[in-house]
Enzyme design. Structure first.
Site, PDB file in Angstrom:
ATOM      1  N   ASP A 199       0.874  -1.180   0.000  1.00  0.00           N
ATOM      2  CA  ASP A 199       0.000   0.000   0.000  1.00  0.00           C
ATOM      3  C   ASP A 199       0.907   1.226   0.000  1.00  0.00           C
ATOM      4  O   ASP A 199       1.040   1.922   1.000  1.00  0.00           O
ATOM      5  CB  ASP A 199      -0.880  -0.062   1.251  1.00  0.00           C
ATOM      6  CG  ASP A 199      -1.857   1.084   1.321  1.00  0.00           C
ATOM      7  OD1 ASP A 199      -1.979   1.834   0.324  1.00  0.00           O
ATOM      8  OD2 ASP A 199      -2.494   1.242   2.371  1.00  0.00           O
ATOM      9  N   ASP A 205       3.342   6.904  -4.474  1.00  0.00           N
ATOM     10  CA  ASP A 205       3.456   6.810  -5.934  1.00  0.00           C
ATOM     11  C   ASP A 205       4.843   6.311  -6.361  1.00  0.00           C
ATOM     12  O   ASP A 205       5.767   6.307  -5.560  1.00  0.00           O
ATOM     13  CB  ASP A 205       3.161   8.181  -6.544  1.00  0.00           C
ATOM     14  CG  ASP A 205       1.677   8.476  -6.463  1.00  0.00           C
ATOM     15  OD1 ASP A 205       1.049   8.033  -5.494  1.00  0.00           O
ATOM     16  OD2 ASP A 205       1.144   9.122  -7.368  1.00  0.00           O
ATOM     17  N   PRO A 227      10.291   8.158  -2.078  1.00  0.00           N
ATOM     18  CA  PRO A 227      10.624   7.001  -1.248  1.00  0.00           C
ATOM     19  C   PRO A 227       9.955   5.711  -1.737  1.00  0.00           C
ATOM     20  O   PRO A 227      10.457   4.620  -1.494  1.00  0.00           O
ATOM     21  CB  PRO A 227      10.094   7.382   0.145  1.00  0.00           C
ATOM     22  CG  PRO A 227       9.774   8.819   0.110  1.00  0.00           C
ATOM     23  CD  PRO A 227       9.685   9.264  -1.312  1.00  0.00           C
TER      24      PRO A 227
END
Ligand code: SPD
Length: 307
Positions: A183, A186, A190
């Site tokens: 989850d 984008d 990171p």
């Protein structure tokens, strides 16, 4: 073009858009506009006030109160979730792999510091252990404050929180997790490493023999090349790979999908759908949506299945 020039151009574009919309008698000054991720289609959400913002060690996190979508979290200028419609994302990233797996006991969530995916995973009675591996403790801290509906999940005795870089954490586990949900943010900043082949190889090692992983993989309209590349990469690494999608109005183009890979051949049409009856408070996921989410428009089918 360097990042300062890009930021300036974005600001000019925002100003011009704002002026031309004002000429049409539509004031956009109270809208948050997601420019960073737009690919020609910015996303706008009407906001009432900025609640809080901070620059953590990794990223900028902002919280807004929106006019009609409840509280909203941004990371580095990109919408992560709103209170009103995050269910369409969290139910689909969590329940699709959990229902496809015959008996998921151990689950890893990569990212997901807001607690939405965690809340959905914990609805499954088969779950004995969930590790939430979030790089940024600030995301969890702000989520607990502004998304109280997810805060109970963090206290569940089955949950371990690992504040760590998932790319490192995953190398410590072998043949362990039945389901992994990535989850992430984008595919830049990171989160970029979470879309690369090395990470998927580690995911494969960390999964049990019949393990299933899903990773958020953006909009089929705006990120076709990324989805195609992930599908190709996963098809080479895993016996089964596919893409399924959901509808989330505040994500770019109103849709977002997930790359699914499995260490065992599976058919998304065939699962123990009777498990769904035990899942409380579902608002998007059901058997029909599960099956429908794997039906791809012809253009994407062609992209994935023809050379
Ligand atoms: N382009 C937006 C992608 C956001 C995916 N992650 C959202 C986090 C919600 N738990």
């Amino acid at each position: 073009m360097n990042s300062t020039t890009k930021t300036l151009l974005s600001a000019c574009a925002a100003l011009l858009l704002s002026q031309s919309m004002n000429a049409l008698n539509t004031d956009v000054s109270n809208f948050f506009i997601e420019w960073r991720n737009h690919n020609g289609l910015p996303t706008m959400v009407e906001v009432e006030e900025k609640l809080e913002s901070c620059k953590s060690e990794y990223q900028e996190i902002e919280m807004y109160k929106t006019a009609t979508f409840g509280n909203m979290m941004l990371i580095d200028g990109v919408i992560m979730l709103t209170q009103r419609e995050n269910f369409a994302y969290h139910e689909m990233i969590a329940h699709v792999p959990m229902v496809l797996h015959s008996n998921p006991k151990r689950v890893l969530i990569v990212g997901g510091g807001d607690g939405g995916t965690l809340t959905e995973i914990l609805k499954h009675d088969s779950v004995l252990e969930v590790v939430l591996c979030e790089i940024d403790a600030k995301v969890i801290e702000l989520s607990k404050k502004y998304f109280p509906e997810f805060s109970a999940a963090f206290e569940d005795p089955r949950v371990t929180i690992a504040i760590q870089d998932a790319a490192k954490y995953i190398t410590t586990k072998e043949d362990y997790f039945d389901v992994i949900c990535v989850d992430s943010t984008d595919p830049f900043g990171p989160g970029e490493v979470l879309f690369q082949k090395e990470f998927y190889t580690q995911i494969k090692n960390a999964l049990t023999h019949d393990g299933i992983a899903v990773t958020q993989s953006e909009s089929m309209y705006l990120y076709t090349d990324l989805i195609k590349a992930l599908y190709k990469q996963n098809s080479e690494l895993f016996p089964y790979a596919s893409y399924y999608f959901t509808l989330v109005p505040t994500y770019p183009s109103g849709t977002i999908g997930f790359s699914l890979c499995s260490k065992k051949e599976i058919n998304p049409e065939e699962a123990n759908f009777s498990k769904i009856a035990a899942l409380k408070n579902l608002r998007y996921y059901n058997q029909a949506m599960h099956k429908a989410s794997f039906q791809l428009p012809q253009f994407l089918h062609n992209e994935l299945h023809t050379n």
